[in-house]
Design a protein around this motif. Structure first.
Motif, mmCIF file in Angstrom:
data_model
loop_
_atom_site.group_PDB
_atom_site.id
_atom_site.type_symbol
_atom_site.label_atom_id
_atom_site.label_comp_id
_atom_site.label_asym_id
_atom_site.label_seq_id
_atom_site.Cartn_x
_atom_site.Cartn_y
_atom_site.Cartn_z
ATOM 1 N N ASN A 171 0.925 -1.503 0.083
ATOM 2 C CA ASN A 171 0.093 -0.113 0.004
ATOM 3 C C ASN A 171 0.783 1.337 -0.339
ATOM 4 O OD1 ASN A 171 -1.806 -1.761 -0.054
ATOM 5 N ND2 ASN A 171 -2.104 -1.699 2.287
ATOM 6 N N GLY A 172 2.375 1.515 0.202
ATOM 7 C CA GLY A 172 2.815 2.229 0.432
ATOM 8 C C GLY A 172 3.195 2.706 -1.818
ATOM 9 N N LEU A 173 4.545 3.633 -1.615
ATOM 10 C CA LEU A 173 5.132 4.484 -2.631
ATOM 11 C C LEU A 173 4.984 3.815 -3.689
ATOM 12 C CD1 LEU A 173 6.201 6.764 -3.670
ATOM 13 C CD2 LEU A 173 8.423 6.323 -2.563
ATOM 14 N N ASP A 174 5.666 3.360 -4.853
ATOM 15 C CA ASP A 174 5.137 3.025 -6.139
ATOM 16 C C ASP A 174 6.629 3.092 -6.441
ATOM 17 O OD1 ASP A 174 5.510 1.230 -8.303
ATOM 18 O OD2 ASP A 174 3.178 1.586 -8.910
ATOM 19 N N TYR A 189 19.251 8.863 -4.090
ATOM 20 C CA TYR A 189 20.135 8.471 -3.043
ATOM 21 C C TYR A 189 18.799 7.576 -2.026
ATOM 22 C CZ TYR A 189 22.251 12.695 -4.408
ATOM 23 O OH TYR A 189 23.290 12.899 -5.244
ATOM 24 N N TYR A 190 18.915 6.547 -1.905
ATOM 25 C CA TYR A 190 17.840 5.165 -0.551
ATOM 26 C C TYR A 190 18.584 4.970 0.861
ATOM 27 C CZ TYR A 190 19.163 1.771 -3.543
ATOM 28 O OH TYR A 190 19.511 0.464 -4.356
ATOM 29 N N CYS A 191 17.738 5.065 1.749
ATOM 30 C CA CYS A 191 18.268 4.006 2.829
ATOM 31 C C CYS A 191 17.190 3.721 3.260
ATOM 32 C CB CYS A 191 18.591 5.013 3.421
ATOM 33 S SG CYS A 191 19.796 4.524 5.159
ATOM 34 N N GLY A 192 16.776 2.419 3.977
ATOM 35 C CA GLY A 192 16.125 2.246 5.062
ATOM 36 C C GLY A 192 15.908 0.927 5.485
ATOM 37 N N PRO A 193 14.504 -0.507 5.075
ATOM 38 C CA PRO A 193 14.698 -1.674 5.603
ATOM 39 C C PRO A 193 15.496 -2.215 4.791
ATOM 40 C CG PRO A 193 12.928 -0.890 5.973
ATOM 41 C CD PRO A 193 13.323 0.595 5.868
ATOM 42 N N ARG A 194 15.535 -3.259 5.020
ATOM 43 C CA ARG A 194 15.643 -4.421 4.221
ATOM 44 C C ARG A 194 14.802 -4.685 2.583
ATOM 45 N NH1 ARG A 194 17.494 -8.247 8.213
ATOM 46 N NH2 ARG A 194 20.443 -8.388 8.126
ATOM 47 N N PHE A 196 12.369 -2.896 1.535
ATOM 48 C CA PHE A 196 12.548 -1.499 0.531
ATOM 49 C C PHE A 196 14.022 -1.218 0.009
ATOM 50 C CE2 PHE A 196 14.811 3.318 1.171
ATOM 51 C CZ PHE A 196 13.764 3.604 0.478
ATOM 52 N N MET A 197 15.041 -1.374 0.347
ATOM 53 C CA MET A 197 16.620 -1.190 0.172
ATOM 54 C C MET A 197 16.837 -1.922 -1.352
ATOM 55 S SD MET A 197 18.155 1.161 1.776
ATOM 56 C CE MET A 197 20.146 0.681 1.398
ATOM 57 N N ALA A 198 15.781 -3.543 -1.133
ATOM 58 C CA ALA A 198 15.383 -4.458 -2.517
ATOM 59 C C ALA A 198 14.791 -3.429 -3.154
ATOM 60 C CB ALA A 198 14.921 -6.209 -1.951
ATOM 61 N N ALA A 199 13.187 -2.856 -3.693
ATOM 62 C CA ALA A 199 12.730 -2.137 -4.167
ATOM 63 C C ALA A 199 13.341 -1.361 -4.855
ATOM 64 C CB ALA A 199 11.073 -1.689 -3.483
ATOM 65 N N CYS A 200 14.500 -1.021 -3.982
ATOM 66 C CA CYS A 200 15.305 0.694 -4.937
ATOM 67 C C CYS A 200 15.627 0.198 -5.382
ATOM 68 C CB CYS A 200 15.343 1.652 -3.893
ATOM 69 S SG CYS A 200 14.691 2.482 -2.492
ATOM 70 N N ALA A 201 16.769 -0.913 -5.524
ATOM 71 C CA ALA A 201 17.792 -1.610 -5.894
ATOM 72 C C ALA A 201 16.617 -1.870 -7.446
ATOM 73 C CB ALA A 201 18.249 -2.719 -5.404
ATOM 74 N N ALA A 202 15.921 -2.681 -7.380
ATOM 75 C CA ALA A 202 15.488 -3.162 -8.567
ATOM 76 C C ALA A 202 15.183 -2.601 -9.812
ATOM 77 C CB ALA A 202 14.569 -3.725 -8.086
ATOM 78 N N ALA A 203 14.568 -1.366 -8.668
ATOM 79 C CA ALA A 203 13.856 -0.116 -9.370
ATOM 80 C C ALA A 203 15.342 1.271 -10.285
ATOM 81 C CB ALA A 203 13.285 1.039 -8.620
ATOM 82 N N THR A 204 15.750 0.371 -9.792
ATOM 83 C CA THR A 204 17.098 1.973 -11.037
ATOM 84 C C THR A 204 18.064 0.693 -11.332
ATOM 85 O OG1 THR A 204 18.316 1.255 -8.152
ATOM 86 C CG2 THR A 204 17.146 3.494 -9.132
#
Ligand code: FES
Length: 316
Positions: A171-174, A189-194, A196-204
């Motif tokens: 239900n959070g940020l896409d 730039y991103y930092c957060g729990p595991r 979240f980090m995986a989602a950011c890594a996949a998106a970038t």
């Protein structure tokens, strides 16, 4: 090493306190840039890294924010339960492995939970220099979001957005949609729990090299923090020619320190960069979570990385 006075402890969000640390005599603290962290020595050998979250232009104080982690190894509990206003605490000199890039047309900052801390400092710095930025803060609820008023104050022209998922990341940020179609010279730039980090890594994953910056506050895969290899390897000290065998199951930095070569450590998980050493030749099995591909051609983190080939020559 600095000895700092705890001047203020403030409740910031559910489970989160901020700690304002100052010089006991009121002197200026060492200058920092956004993304800097410090190590706190919490006694009994417990050392923890915390990002500074105040405006890096401030010289009179360092502010950190700490989430009380029930499942943690005791660092956050010690801070929450035993550190009081007027106590003094030993703190390392500041170190920055998560700096803002120069020359970006736009900076996209994404913080998850307590991972907001370095991004808040970045937002202060970018706002002061009039740079183009967006800050996205993902939290469970408004009650779980630290520094809401201060961050909202940085949100002139809608540059700061809060995303609440009620505890369900679905239900959070896409994040993928947020980062799609950005200019090629945008930096994220991103930092957060595991997760979240995986989602950011996949998106970038397809962003150009050098435009994606992140900082882990936990090793992404816990088992990797303790992997020290199943085979012995060899390092050579360039200044003396001394060769040292790193036995299976031991870290390079332990062997170096036993041999009297003092290499500083802090996180011993490949997260902070304190144990970084230059190497001159040989192949490295990099196990850290902070060095960029460029840095890895020159440096390794001796707490988790190992030699791959027959001998690795260290610039020590
Ligand atoms: S001690 Fe932190 S990266 Fe090695």
């Amino acid at each position: 090493m600095l000895s700092l006075l705890v001047r203020q402890i403030r409740f910031e969000a559910i489970g989160v306190n901020s700690y304002e640390l100052v010089d006991p005599a009121g002197a200026d603290l060492p200058a920092v840039t956004a993304g800097t962290h410090i190590d706190l020595m919490l006694g009994d050998g417990i050392v923890r890294q915390y990002s500074l979250c105040n405006d890096p232009a401030e010289r009179h104080r360092y502010v950190i924010a700490v989430l009380l982690e029930g499942q943690g190894k005791g660092g956050s509990r010690r801070l929450h339960e035993t550190l009081h206003v007027q106590d003094q605490v030993s703190v390392s000199l500041p170190r920055n492995n998560f700096a803002l890039a120069n020359g970006a047309s736009q900076h996209v900052l994404i913080g998850g939970g307590i991972g907001i801390t370095p991004l808040k400092a970045m937002a202060h710095a970018l706002a002061s220099r009039g740079a183009e930025f967006e800050l996205h803060y993902c939290a469970k609820s408004p009650g779980h979001a630290s520094f809401r008023n201060e961050l909202a104050g940085l949100g002139v022209e809608g540059r700061v957005a809060f995303h609440y998922d009620g505890g369900d990341p679905a239900n959070g940020l896409d994040i993928a949609a947020l980062l799609r179609g950005r200019a090629a010279d945008s930096h994220v730039y991103y930092c957060g729990p595991r997760g979240f980090m995986a989602a950011c890594a996949a998106a970038t994953a397809d962003w150009p090299a050098g435009t994606v910056h992140c900082e882990h506050f936990k090793a992404p895969e816990p088992e990797r923090a303790v992997v020290q290899g199943t085979e012995a390897s060899m390092v050579q000290i360039s200044s003396t020619g001394l060769r040292l065998e790193i036995p299976a199951g031991r870290s390079m930095v332990d062997v170096l320190n036993d041999a009297g070569l003092e290499v500083e450590t802090s996180c011993v998980s490949g997260l902070c960069g304190s144990c970084k050493v230059r190497y001159l030749s040989g192949e490295v099995d990099h196990q850290d979570f902070i060095l960029s591909e460029d840095e890895r051609t020159e440096y390794l983190t001796t707490c988790v990385s190992r030699a791959k080939g027959p001998v690795l020559v260290l610039d020590l």
